[in-house]
Design an enzyme around this catalytic site. Structure first.
Site, PDB file in Angstrom:
ATOM      1  N   HIS A  40       0.905  -1.153   0.000  1.00  0.00           N
ATOM      2  CA  HIS A  40       0.000   0.000   0.000  1.00  0.00           C
ATOM      3  C   HIS A  40       0.940   1.198   0.000  1.00  0.00           C
ATOM      4  O   HIS A  40       1.427   1.605   1.059  1.00  0.00           O
ATOM      5  CB  HIS A  40      -0.876   0.035   1.251  1.00  0.00           C
ATOM      6  CG  HIS A  40      -1.596  -1.254   1.534  1.00  0.00           C
ATOM      7  ND1 HIS A  40      -2.675  -1.690   0.794  1.00  0.00           N
ATOM      8  CD2 HIS A  40      -1.389  -2.210   2.472  1.00  0.00           C
ATOM      9  CE1 HIS A  40      -3.102  -2.848   1.268  1.00  0.00           C
ATOM     10  NE2 HIS A  40      -2.334  -3.190   2.283  1.00  0.00           N
ATOM     11  N   HIS A 255      -1.515 -12.247   4.363  1.00  0.00           N
ATOM     12  CA  HIS A 255      -1.634 -12.446   5.820  1.00  0.00           C
ATOM     13  C   HIS A 255      -2.511 -13.664   6.126  1.00  0.00           C
ATOM     14  O   HIS A 255      -3.518 -13.546   6.824  1.00  0.00           O
ATOM     15  CB  HIS A 255      -2.238 -11.234   6.543  1.00  0.00           C
ATOM     16  CG  HIS A 255      -1.634  -9.916   6.208  1.00  0.00           C
ATOM     17  ND1 HIS A 255      -0.300  -9.651   6.322  1.00  0.00           N
ATOM     18  CD2 HIS A 255      -2.204  -8.759   5.772  1.00  0.00           C
ATOM     19  CE1 HIS A 255      -0.069  -8.397   5.971  1.00  0.00           C
ATOM     20  NE2 HIS A 255      -1.202  -7.841   5.628  1.00  0.00           N
ATOM     21  N   ASP A 306       4.149  -4.395   2.319  1.00  0.00           N
ATOM     22  CA  ASP A 306       2.880  -4.003   2.921  1.00  0.00           C
ATOM     23  C   ASP A 306       2.851  -2.553   3.418  1.00  0.00           C
ATOM     24  O   ASP A 306       2.669  -1.632   2.643  1.00  0.00           O
ATOM     25  CB  ASP A 306       2.543  -5.004   4.038  1.00  0.00           C
ATOM     26  CG  ASP A 306       1.119  -4.859   4.567  1.00  0.00           C
ATOM     27  OD1 ASP A 306       0.393  -3.991   4.066  1.00  0.00           O
ATOM     28  OD2 ASP A 306       0.725  -5.609   5.474  1.00  0.00           O
TER      29      ASP A 306
HETATM   30 ZN   LIG Z   1      -2.328  -4.980   3.257  1.00  0.00          ZN
END
Ligand SMILES: [Zn+2]
Length: 442
Positions: A40, A255, A306
């Site tokens: 992100h 995840h 991430d």
């Molecule tokens: Zn994420």
């Protein structure tokens, strides 16, 4: 070893003990560049800002409050400046492709931009400017929690219904169909953020037009997410997804931290990629992925940065192994047999899983793969005298700052640690941060 590339930067031939005549020499040990399967990009701007204890019990959910504060202030030019700096840092660290899990779609008050692809374009343009390959994953986000909970006002920049989302994806796919360094997939955000009906609608809508498009989803990052999913459906998140969606090699479950033994075995058998982000998962207090059990069952893994508290493939792989060591009180748990290198096993596994998750021809020095290459500096003191797998072990486990030159599609984007636009990109990022940070604490 002599590599012959075509005009598009794809490797056509790999010849050992070949003549160097007429070739460009890469000075050092050459390994495939690492695909980063989960990013992100805007969150790079808040790395390091969430390290003061919050009120009461500090957790993922308090971190998310700060993230929403950042989301509330970002303008398109901020998104572009942050992404460019981040992607440059990725290249310098040895990532040569990135999967951007992109959920900022609309303006700060939730109003759609005149061009629905406004913020997607900013991120893709930043990747192309810097020279990293990208798999762009527009995020489908519609609900505020399990059981059809309405979204909150601070989620308004993320929201689309199925129809508008599919139009966005179709427009991006049409625009980038011919680009060798851009792929388009989709990312249903999580089981919290989509209903089963919406997930069905979008998968069916995508099916005919894009049967091979990558599909990424956040799945079981937090124990609370598992408990909420159980309360909602009676099933754990990974089990629910495997029971209700056509999970196969197109899928990346990001995840998949909290899986029981049955889910671990089933996910490994589905040939989907488990997307692991060890430094972010450690930073957020998520938990530890059952890596040894998953790899032994034939599971496919890849790594991502991430939230970008670290931007370094070696650091992700080191922490992945160390998490296992600290919980099991043993060593070299993820090597594939006695006498085998842990670094080589992890690097090779993450290359293959990363390339699969991105849906790109990458992850190997082999005919048909793009020439995404990292040249390790064999003059670095910590690599001196080493060869073969020992170089990877030193890079990953001995803190060697070893990346010297990086090529994407055969083009050198980092030379001796430098990028042609490095200074300009860093200056724009600093200006952005100095303007944004006072507004975050206000
Ligand atoms: Zn994420």
């Amino acid at each position: 070893v002599r590599l012959t590339l075509d005009e598009g930067g794809i490797i056509r031939e790999v010849a050992a003990a070949a003549s160097p005549e007429g070739a460009t020499r890469l000075a050092g040990a050459v390994v495939p560049g690492m695909p980063n399967l989960h990013s992100h990009s805007f969150q790079r701007a808040m790395a390091g800002l969430a390290e003061r204890a919050g009120p009461g019990e500090d957790s993922f959910w308090t971190w998310r409050e700060l993230m929403y504060g950042l989301v509330a202030v970002l303008a398109p030019e901020d998104v572009a400046a942050i992404a460019a700096q981040l992607f440059l840092e990725m290249l310098r660290a040895g990532y040569t492709a990135v999967a951007e899990f992109h959920y900022l779609h609309h303006d700060r008050d939730g109003t759609p931009y005149a061009a629905p692809t406004e913020l997607s374009d900013r991120v893709i343009d930043a990747a192309r400017r810097v020279g990293i390959a990208i798999t762009h994953l527009p995020v489908l986000y519609a609900r505020g929690g399990f059981g059809d909970a309405p979204p909150g006002p601070r989620q308004s920049r993320f929201l689309n219904d199925g129809e508008r989302f599919l139009r966005l994806v179709a427009e991006l796919r049409a625009r980038w169909r011919e680009a060798p360094d851009v792929a388009i997939g989709i990312a249903p955000h999580s089981l919290r953020a989509v209903t089963p009906e919406l997930l069905d609608e979008v998968l069916r809508g995508l099916g005919a037009d894009a049967p091979e498009a990558p599909i990424h989803i956040h799945i079981a990052e937090q124990q609370k997410e598992v408990e909420d999913c159980l309360a909602w459906s009676g099933a754990r998140p990974v089990a629910w997804l495997l029971d209700h969606a056509p999970v196969d090699r197109r899928w990346c479950l990001v995840h998949a931290t909290h899986m029981d033994a049955d889910e671990t075995r089933r996910l490994a058998g589905a040939a989907a990629v488990a997307g692991l982000c060890p430094t972010t998962e450690a930073n957020l207090g998520d938990g530890i992925f059952p890596a040894e059990r998953f790899l032994n069952a034939g599971g496919i893994i890849g790594i991502g940065s991430d939230s970008h508290v670290a931007v370094d493939p070696a650091e992700e792989l080191r922490l992945l192994e160390y998490g296992q060591r600290l919980t099991r009180q043993r060593r070299n748990l993820l090597a594939d047999g006695p006498g085998r290198s842990t670094g080589a096993r992890l690097y090779g596994a993450a290359l293959a899983g990363g390339a699969a998750a991105l849906g790109q021809p990458a992850g190997a020095i082999a005919p048909g793969c793009r020439a995404d290459l990292v040249v390790l500096d064999t003059e670095a003191p910590s690599l001196a005298g080493k060869a073969g797998d020992a170089l990877l072990d030193a890079w990953i486990f001995a803190g060697a700052r070893a990346v010297r030159t990086v090529l994407v599609g055969g083009r050198a984007v980092i030379r001796d640690g430098h990028h042609a636009e490095g200074e300009a990109i860093a200056a724009a990022f600093r200006r952005t941060m100095r303007r944004l940070l006072p507004r975050l604490s206000a």
